[in-house]
Design a protein around this motif. Structure first.
Motif, short mmCIF file in Angstrom:
data_model
loop_
_atom_site.label_atom_id
_atom_site.label_comp_id
_atom_site.label_asym_id
_atom_site.label_seq_id
_atom_site.Cartn_x
_atom_site.Cartn_y
_atom_site.Cartn_z
N UNK A 30 62.79 17.91 82.95
CA UNK A 30 63.56 19.08 82.54
C UNK A 30 63.00 19.69 81.26
N UNK A 31 62.53 18.85 80.33
CA UNK A 31 61.91 19.37 79.11
C UNK A 31 60.61 20.11 79.44
N UNK A 32 59.85 19.56 80.39
CA UNK A 32 58.61 20.22 80.80
C UNK A 32 58.89 21.58 81.44
N UNK A 33 59.92 21.66 82.25
CA UNK A 33 60.27 22.94 82.87
C UNK A 33 60.71 23.95 81.81
N UNK A 34 61.48 23.48 80.82
CA UNK A 34 61.89 24.36 79.72
C UNK A 34 60.67 24.82 78.94
N UNK A 35 59.77 23.88 78.65
CA UNK A 35 58.55 24.20 77.92
C UNK A 35 57.75 25.27 78.65
N UNK A 36 57.55 25.08 79.94
CA UNK A 36 56.74 26.02 80.72
C UNK A 36 57.39 27.39 80.79
N UNK A 37 58.71 27.42 80.94
CA UNK A 37 59.37 28.72 81.03
C UNK A 37 59.26 29.49 79.71
N UNK A 38 59.35 28.80 78.59
CA UNK A 38 59.22 29.47 77.29
C UNK A 38 57.76 29.84 77.03
N UNK A 39 56.88 28.88 77.26
CA UNK A 39 55.46 29.07 76.96
C UNK A 39 54.83 30.17 77.81
N UNK A 40 55.18 30.23 79.06
CA UNK A 40 54.57 31.23 79.94
C UNK A 40 54.93 32.65 79.52
N UNK A 41 56.08 32.82 78.88
CA UNK A 41 56.47 34.14 78.40
C UNK A 41 55.78 34.56 77.11
N UNK A 42 55.24 33.58 76.37
CA UNK A 42 54.64 33.87 75.07
C UNK A 42 53.12 33.84 75.08
N UNK A 43 52.52 33.19 76.06
CA UNK A 43 51.06 33.04 76.04
C UNK A 43 50.38 34.35 76.42
N UNK A 44 49.13 34.46 76.01
CA UNK A 44 48.33 35.65 76.29
C UNK A 44 47.18 35.24 77.21
N UNK A 45 47.02 35.95 78.29
CA UNK A 45 45.88 35.69 79.19
C UNK A 45 44.64 36.33 78.59
N UNK A 46 43.52 35.65 78.72
CA UNK A 46 42.28 36.15 78.12
C UNK A 46 41.84 37.47 78.76
#
Length: 119
Positions: A30-46
């Motif tokens: 569940x922590x990994x799913x939370x991490x991915x949902x937050x991280x995917x919204x903030x990361x920048x694709x090259x």
């Protein structure tokens, strides 16, 4: 741990993938799913940063810096025409490195946030 979720992030590769796998190895599902949902919204694709650099080269100088949260450098690029185009060309060449550095920073911040949320 199901790290296949990390591999499903669009455009993730190389150094960023290895870093994320090492960073999240102790998280629960569940922590990994939370991490991915937050991280995917903030990361920048090259590739998006590459497009931003091209736009900076031919139009709005500094847009690539705004995309990675470097507001001061974005303003500097804007008012100096991309530091007389040299800075924008350098950013165009180094877009993958800039995206990776930004994403690694965001990953660390997101992990801290997830740990704070789960106590």
């Amino acid at each position: 741990m199901n790290h296949n979720l990390i591999r499903m992030l669009p455009g993730i590769e190389g150094e960023e993938l290895i870093y994320l796998q090492n960073l999240t190895e102790e998280l629960t599902e569940s922590e990994l799913q939370t991490f991915i949902s937050i991280y995917s919204g903030k990361r920048v694709r090259s590739d998006n940063l590459l497009i931003g650099s091209i736009v900076g080269l031919f139009g709005f100088a500094g847009v690539q810096r705004f995309m990675i949260g470097q507001i001061g450098m974005g303003i500097l690029h804007f008012f100096t025409a991309g530091l007389c185009m040299v800075g924008t060309i350098i950013d165009l060449i180094n877009h993958k490195k800039m995206a990776t550095e930004h994403n690694l920073k965001i990953a660390s911040e997101t992990l801290h946030m997830v740990r704070m949320l789960n106590g």
